[in-house]
Write a protein that holds these residues in place. Structure first.
Motif, PDB file in Angstrom:
ATOM      1  N   LYS A 161       0.837  -1.202   0.000  1.00 22.49           N
ATOM      2  CA  LYS A 161       0.000   0.000   0.000  1.00 22.49           C
ATOM      3  C   LYS A 161       0.872   1.252   0.000  1.00 22.49           C
ATOM      4  O   LYS A 161       0.540   2.251  -0.646  1.00 22.49           O
ATOM      5  CB  LYS A 161      -0.915  -0.009   1.227  1.00 22.49           C
ATOM      6  CG  LYS A 161      -1.933  -1.139   1.236  1.00 22.49           C
ATOM      7  CD  LYS A 161      -2.761  -1.110   2.510  1.00 22.49           C
ATOM      8  CE  LYS A 161      -3.756  -2.269   2.546  1.00 22.49           C
ATOM      9  NZ  LYS A 161      -4.557  -2.275   3.790  1.00 22.49           N
ATOM     10  N   THR A 165       0.762   4.207  -2.805  1.00 24.87           N
ATOM     11  CA  THR A 165       0.458   5.570  -2.365  1.00 24.87           C
ATOM     12  C   THR A 165       1.551   6.543  -2.781  1.00 24.87           C
ATOM     13  O   THR A 165       1.276   7.643  -3.276  1.00 24.87           O
ATOM     14  CB  THR A 165       0.282   5.609  -0.832  1.00 24.87           C
ATOM     15  OG1 THR A 165      -0.777   4.724  -0.457  1.00 24.87           O
ATOM     16  CG2 THR A 165      -0.060   7.020  -0.372  1.00 24.87           C
ATOM     17  N   ASN A 178      -9.279   5.569   3.447  1.00 22.48           N
ATOM     18  CA  ASN A 178      -9.783   4.447   2.645  1.00 22.48           C
ATOM     19  C   ASN A 178      -9.750   4.721   1.144  1.00 22.48           C
ATOM     20  O   ASN A 178     -10.379   3.996   0.367  1.00 22.48           O
ATOM     21  CB  ASN A 178     -11.215   4.109   3.069  1.00 22.48           C
ATOM     22  CG  ASN A 178     -12.201   5.209   2.698  1.00 22.48           C
ATOM     23  OD1 ASN A 178     -11.813   6.377   2.573  1.00 22.48           O
ATOM     24  ND2 ASN A 178     -13.460   4.843   2.524  1.00 22.48           N
ATOM     25  N   GLN A 181      -8.409   1.807  -0.849  1.00 22.45           N
ATOM     26  CA  GLN A 181      -9.344   0.684  -0.726  1.00 22.45           C
ATOM     27  C   GLN A 181     -10.556   0.876  -1.639  1.00 22.45           C
ATOM     28  O   GLN A 181     -11.049  -0.083  -2.243  1.00 22.45           O
ATOM     29  CB  GLN A 181      -9.801   0.548   0.726  1.00 22.45           C
ATOM     30  CG  GLN A 181     -10.720  -0.642   0.972  1.00 22.45           C
ATOM     31  CD  GLN A 181     -11.136  -0.745   2.429  1.00 22.45           C
ATOM     32  OE1 GLN A 181     -10.591  -0.063   3.295  1.00 22.45           O
ATOM     33  NE2 GLN A 181     -12.112  -1.597   2.698  1.00 22.45           N
ATOM     34  N   MET A 184      -9.521   0.004  -5.141  1.00 23.73           N
ATOM     35  CA  MET A 184      -9.357  -1.440  -5.288  1.00 23.73           C
ATOM     36  C   MET A 184     -10.715  -2.139  -5.366  1.00 23.73           C
ATOM     37  O   MET A 184     -10.888  -3.096  -6.134  1.00 23.73           O
ATOM     38  CB  MET A 184      -8.540  -2.002  -4.127  1.00 23.73           C
ATOM     39  CG  MET A 184      -7.087  -1.546  -4.086  1.00 23.73           C
ATOM     40  SD  MET A 184      -6.169  -1.839  -5.619  1.00 23.73           S
ATOM     41  CE  MET A 184      -6.363  -3.611  -5.804  1.00 23.73           C
ATOM     42  N   SER A 185     -11.672  -1.676  -4.598  1.00 20.75           N
ATOM     43  CA  SER A 185     -13.014  -2.266  -4.639  1.00 20.75           C
ATOM     44  C   SER A 185     -13.640  -2.081  -6.019  1.00 20.75           C
ATOM     45  O   SER A 185     -14.288  -2.987  -6.558  1.00 20.75           O
ATOM     46  CB  SER A 185     -13.902  -1.626  -3.568  1.00 20.75           C
ATOM     47  OG  SER A 185     -13.419  -1.916  -2.274  1.00 20.75           O
ATOM     48  N   ARG A 188     -12.003  -4.473  -8.446  1.00 26.37           N
ATOM     49  CA  ARG A 188     -12.500  -5.844  -8.259  1.00 26.37           C
ATOM     50  C   ARG A 188     -13.845  -6.039  -8.957  1.00 26.37           C
ATOM     51  O   ARG A 188     -14.108  -7.085  -9.554  1.00 26.37           O
ATOM     52  CB  ARG A 188     -12.628  -6.155  -6.770  1.00 26.37           C
ATOM     53  CG  ARG A 188     -11.316  -6.505  -6.097  1.00 26.37           C
ATOM     54  CD  ARG A 188     -11.571  -7.159  -4.746  1.00 26.37           C
ATOM     55  NE  ARG A 188     -10.345  -7.686  -4.186  1.00 26.37           N
ATOM     56  CZ  ARG A 188      -9.562  -7.023  -3.344  1.00 26.37           C
ATOM     57  NH1 ARG A 188      -9.889  -5.796  -2.980  1.00 26.37           N
ATOM     58  NH2 ARG A 188      -8.461  -7.575  -2.879  1.00 26.37           N
ATOM     59  N   THR A 202      -5.885  -9.538  -1.861  1.00 23.77           N
ATOM     60  CA  THR A 202      -5.419  -8.662  -0.792  1.00 23.77           C
ATOM     61  C   THR A 202      -4.485  -9.433   0.127  1.00 23.77           C
ATOM     62  O   THR A 202      -4.800 -10.551   0.545  1.00 23.77           O
ATOM     63  CB  THR A 202      -6.601  -8.125   0.041  1.00 23.77           C
ATOM     64  OG1 THR A 202      -7.455  -7.351  -0.799  1.00 23.77           O
ATOM     65  CG2 THR A 202      -6.101  -7.249   1.186  1.00 23.77           C
ATOM     66  N   CYS A 205      -2.887  -6.239   5.678  1.00 16.22           N
ATOM     67  CA  CYS A 205      -1.963  -5.289   6.313  1.00 16.22           C
ATOM     68  C   CYS A 205      -0.722  -4.979   5.470  1.00 16.22           C
ATOM     69  O   CYS A 205       0.176  -4.278   5.929  1.00 16.22           O
ATOM     70  CB  CYS A 205      -1.520  -5.788   7.692  1.00 16.22           C
ATOM     71  SG  CYS A 205      -2.883  -6.079   8.828  1.00 16.22           S
ATOM     72  N   TYR A 208      -1.437  -5.546  -2.227  1.00 17.47           N
ATOM     73  CA  TYR A 208      -2.253  -6.274  -3.189  1.00 17.47           C
ATOM     74  C   TYR A 208      -1.365  -7.032  -4.175  1.00 17.47           C
ATOM     75  O   TYR A 208      -0.230  -6.640  -4.445  1.00 17.47           O
ATOM     76  CB  TYR A 208      -3.164  -5.303  -3.947  1.00 17.47           C
ATOM     77  CG  TYR A 208      -4.037  -4.483  -3.034  1.00 17.47           C
ATOM     78  CD1 TYR A 208      -5.246  -4.979  -2.565  1.00 17.47           C
ATOM     79  CD2 TYR A 208      -3.628  -3.219  -2.607  1.00 17.47           C
ATOM     80  CE1 TYR A 208      -6.041  -4.235  -1.703  1.00 17.47           C
ATOM     81  CE2 TYR A 208      -4.412  -2.465  -1.746  1.00 17.47           C
ATOM     82  CZ  TYR A 208      -5.618  -2.977  -1.296  1.00 17.47           C
ATOM     83  OH  TYR A 208      -6.392  -2.244  -0.436  1.00 17.47           O
TER      84      TYR A 208
END
Length: 212
Positions: A161, A165, A178, A181, A184-185, A188, A202, A205, A208
């Motif tokens: 991550k 970033t 988020n 995230q 990524m959602s 998907r 995923t 912690c 990906y």
């Protein structure tokens, strides 16, 4: 616009970095040993500094070409290996003159058509900014495109991550916790929804990974 600079003399190259920033061009400075891990596709061009020669010079070119076959080079000497899409320029100790030369070359339109990136049944089209899996095709937003491009260039490798970033967002940008995230959602839904085998995984912690 971003330029990747490969050098063994980071002191002199920092002066070049400052001059290029004045011209509105962002740069990242790495050594030949760091080339294998560089995210080549985010850069407009790769400049190999005059401080690099011999095996370091050849290794840098091979490593970049392994990651991207068409990204342009700016070089000071002809390599032993055959190479396309390269610009030869004279060496100079004047950082401002060098920065101007690199800027002028970088602003030239790229002649080579960007090729599609493929992994398994997944195809990324940089020209149309789409992702296709079998017969399912989806348009991608800018950040979605950048994220999946990075994952497809590094299949089987966990991309953290932090790496994503740092690559995709400016350090001064205020991000919601988020934000990544959410992207990524969305990816998907566009890539894995409706398929038994999932490609985006995923690593809790950590980050990906693109893997069948």
């Amino acid at each position: 616009m971003k330029i990747l600079i490969i050098t063994l003399d980071k002191v002199k190259t920092k002066t070049l970095k400052q001059e290029m920033l004045q011209l509105g061009i962002k740069t990242r400075i790495i050594t030949p040993q760091e080339t294998d891990e560089a995210w080549i596709t985010q850069y407009r061009m790769v400049y190999i500094h005059a401080s690099i020669s011999g095996e370091n010079y050849e290794h840098s070119i091979r490593a970049v070409r392994h990651l991207s076959w068409d990204i342009p080079f700016i070089l000071h000497s002809i390599p032993t290996q055959e190479i396309h899409n390269a610009f030869l320029i004279p060496a100079t100790s004047n950082a401002f003159t060098l920065a101007q030369t690199i800027r002028d070359i970088a602003k030239r339109p790229r002649e080579n058509k960007i090729t599609k990136i493929k992994y398994k049944d997944l195809t990324l089209d940089p020209d149309r900014r789409t992702i296709r899996r079998e017969s399912k095709e989806e348009k991608l937003r800018n950040k979605e495109f950048n994220i999946i491009e990075i994952l497809m260039m590094n299949p089987g490798r966990t991309v953290t991550k932090t790496e994503l970033t740092e690559i995709l967002w400016d350090r001064n940008t205020t991000m919601l916790s988020n934000t990544l995230q959410v992207h990524m959602s969305s990816l998907r839904r566009k890539i894995d929804k409706g398929f038994h085998k999932k490609l985006i995984h995923t690593v809790p912690c950590v980050g990906y990974r693109l893997e069948e």
